[in-house]
Design an enzyme around this catalytic site. Structure first.
Site, PDB file in Angstrom:
ATOM      1  N   THR A   1       1.569  -2.748  -5.186  1.00  0.00           N
ATOM      2  CA  THR A   1       0.420  -2.588  -4.980  1.00  0.00           C
ATOM      3  C   THR A   1       0.126  -2.051  -3.097  1.00  0.00           C
ATOM      4  O   THR A   1      -1.059  -1.870  -3.088  1.00  0.00           O
ATOM      5  CB  THR A   1      -0.679  -3.958  -5.366  1.00  0.00           C
ATOM      6  OG1 THR A   1      -0.249  -3.252  -6.816  1.00  0.00           O
ATOM      7  CG2 THR A   1      -2.108  -3.519  -5.662  1.00  0.00           C
TER       8      THR A   1
ATOM      9  N   HIS B   1      -8.401 -12.977  31.655  1.00  0.00           N
ATOM     10  CA  HIS B   1     -10.753 -12.293  31.509  1.00  0.00           C
ATOM     11  C   HIS B   1     -10.733 -11.397  32.637  1.00  0.00           C
ATOM     12  O   HIS B   1      -9.950 -11.258  33.652  1.00  0.00           O
ATOM     13  CB  HIS B   1     -11.161 -13.281  32.360  1.00  0.00           C
ATOM     14  CG  HIS B   1     -12.225 -13.708  32.741  1.00  0.00           C
ATOM     15  ND1 HIS B   1     -13.183 -13.032  33.745  1.00  0.00           N
ATOM     16  CD2 HIS B   1     -13.634 -13.729  32.071  1.00  0.00           C
ATOM     17  CE1 HIS B   1     -13.886 -13.019  33.644  1.00  0.00           C
ATOM     18  NE2 HIS B   1     -14.891 -13.602  32.273  1.00  0.00           N
TER      19      HIS B   1
END
Length: 504
Positions: free
Chosen positions: A80, A487
């Protein structure tokens, strides 16, 4: 595809087991259970089903030296998930999001593209191309790892024997084997009184292949499947109404604070909701489909009209006509196959994993169970911590969680502390102009050990894996907070800041 969670170091697995003694898990030390065939014609393992659990288990078994056969009733491998589930839905979710951005968001970013139109056949073709490439990839991996594929319906005819059936039920082949692994997955749960034709009244399968964008679509169920597919068609132009029996969206396991934010964001996108409401019936009319609903609290009845009705009330184990009763294996009241800590059924040579046993119906859970099960068959240790299995809803924003939610901890009487940080305060989210959502970390009030992580926002499905890794190693929120993250390029900074707020 050769990197699919199949190659694992046995030393790490051994250390992993030592580390997790006493945790909420399936735990078993290494034993001498080795079921290798002696004769050239014998098979060590027959896997019935080639979904994520079955094909990964078959490849791993072959890599461990077991002579392996995989039986699949469908024309293509992958079950599936690859054919009519995870993979095609993610293709449509991704492309419909691009369409929505081009139509509604590009101009706010200084991108003028003129009039944008939908080419639905091309979008479907891209989806089908991805599915074909991935299912063909499994076929290639089977050949590379010497897994024998047999087409047909596998049915157990003895503790060490599997018959392969033609579609008409006649026996095509019989395979003698030392061990049998059931990885038969699940199927769509029908709703009594509503006949699915996969054209106007559709299951998730039909919703992946609609020929045109519905004008009005009603979802029966506001869980993972309903919200993902509802989002696809809402972005492409449909007016979508979700009818949900529960008081919250997102299904079982979702944190209620996250669910509330999730529903608010989806409403802002244009999706409508009828919560605490049940569907009492549906009928075809000259104008389309009339859906009859009723409030769970007040009993007030209402009619909804649509041209497409999506029935997505869940899935059920596919365990019929497998020959279980003939060998003395009983199913529970939900049709699942009971197994022990080694995934063995009441018949020692027959095992089961994935959607057909207890636990969340998730492809990655089935994959891990498949690997661990065959390692156990080959004599290795067996361990899995279900508390560290993440869940993801691939809408936009995405929703993801791992571990316990706040409601569960309250019910269990566990003292905890919470850290929260919004995407709107994150520099990367700001620069991307994609700021809906938050990160919520729950840790133990005394030890600071992370008990749960809940995220709604862009990339939540990726971010949650850092939380899962941290929890698998028993990390505290301070442990994560003290790891240096780049960052501002990483949204993982959200996770770090949340852990900092949870620590202090």
């Amino acid at each position: 595809m050769s990197g699919i969670t199949i190659h694992r170091l046995s030393v790490l697995r051994h250390l992993h087991n030592i580390r997790h003694v006493g945790k909420s898990s399936i735990q078993c030390t290494a034993t001498s259970y080795r079921h290798y065939s002696n004769g050239a014609g014998e098979t060590d393992l027959v896997v019935i089903g080639s979904g994520p659990g079955g094909y990964v288990a078959a490849i791993k078994a072959a890599q461990l030296g077991l002579k392996t056969v995989c039986i699949e009733k469908n024309a293509t491998l992958g079950g599936t998930c690859l054919n009519v589930g995870c993979i095609p839905s993610k293709a449509l979710l991704n492309n419909s999001h691009y369409f929505h951005m081009a139509q509604s968001d590009f101009k706010n970013r200084g991108i003028d593209v003129g009039e944008v139109s939908l080419n639905l056949p091309n979008m479907m073709a891209q989806k089908e191309g991805a599915v074909k490439a991935l299912t063909s990839g499994i076929d290639y991996l089977f050949k590379q790892n010497k897994v024998t594929r047999i087409d047909g319906h596998g049915k157990i005819t003895g503790p060490n024997e599997v018959a392969v059936l033609h579609p008409d039920g006649k026996i095509k082949d019989v395979v003698k084997t030392k061990n049998i692994l059931l990885a038969t997955g699940s199927e769509v749960t029908p709703l009594p009184g509503i006949d699915v034709d996969e054209e106007t009244v559709v299951s998730s399968t039909g919703a992946l292949s609609l020929k045109k964008v519905p004008k009005e679509m009603v979802l029966i169920g506001a869980g993972v499947i309903g919200l993902e597919l509802g989002s696809v068609w809402q972005r492409l132009g449909a007016n979508v109404v979700a009818v949900e029996f529960l008081s919250h969206v997102g299904g079982l396991g979702i944190d209620m604070e996250i669910a509330k934010n999730f529903q608010r964001i989806l409403k802002k996108q244009g999706m409508k909701f009828k919560m605490d409401t049940k569907v009492t019936g549906a009928e075809r009319t000259a104008d389309g489909i009339q859906v009859n609903v009723e409030s769970v609290k007040s009993g007030k009845s209402e009619q909804l009209n649509c041209d497409t009705l999506l029935v997505c009330v869940g899935r059920r184990p596919f365990t019929d006509n497998l020959g279980l009763e003939d060998v003395g294996i009983s199913k529970d009241n939900r049709g699942r196959i009971p197994v022990n800590s080694r995934f063995a059924t009441s018949v020692p040579s027959i095992f089961a994993i994935g959607d057909c046993i207890d636990g969340p119906m998730l492809a990655h859970k089935a994959e891990d169970e498949g690997i661990i099960c065959v390692e156990g068959i080959a004599g290795g240790a067996v361990h899995i911590d279900y508390n560290c299995v993440p869940s993801v809803i691939y809408t936009h924003p995405e929703v993801a969680w791992v571990g316990k939610n706040e409601e569960q901890l309250k019910e269990e009487g566990v003292k905890y502390k919470i850290g929260k940080f919004p995407f709107s305060a994150n520099s990367r989210a700001k620069t991307n102009a994609d700021t809906d959502g938050l990160v919520k970390i729950i840790s133990d009030a005394e030890t600071d050990r992370i008990l749960g992580a809940h995220i709604i926002g862009p990339g939540a499905g990726e971010l949650i894996n850092e939380a899962a890794l941290a929890m698998e190693y028993g990390a505290s929120s301070e442990d994560v907070a003290r790891v240096c993250h780049a960052h501002p390029v990483s949204l993982l900074f959200l996770f770090v800041f949340t852990c900092i707020f949870c620590t202090y």
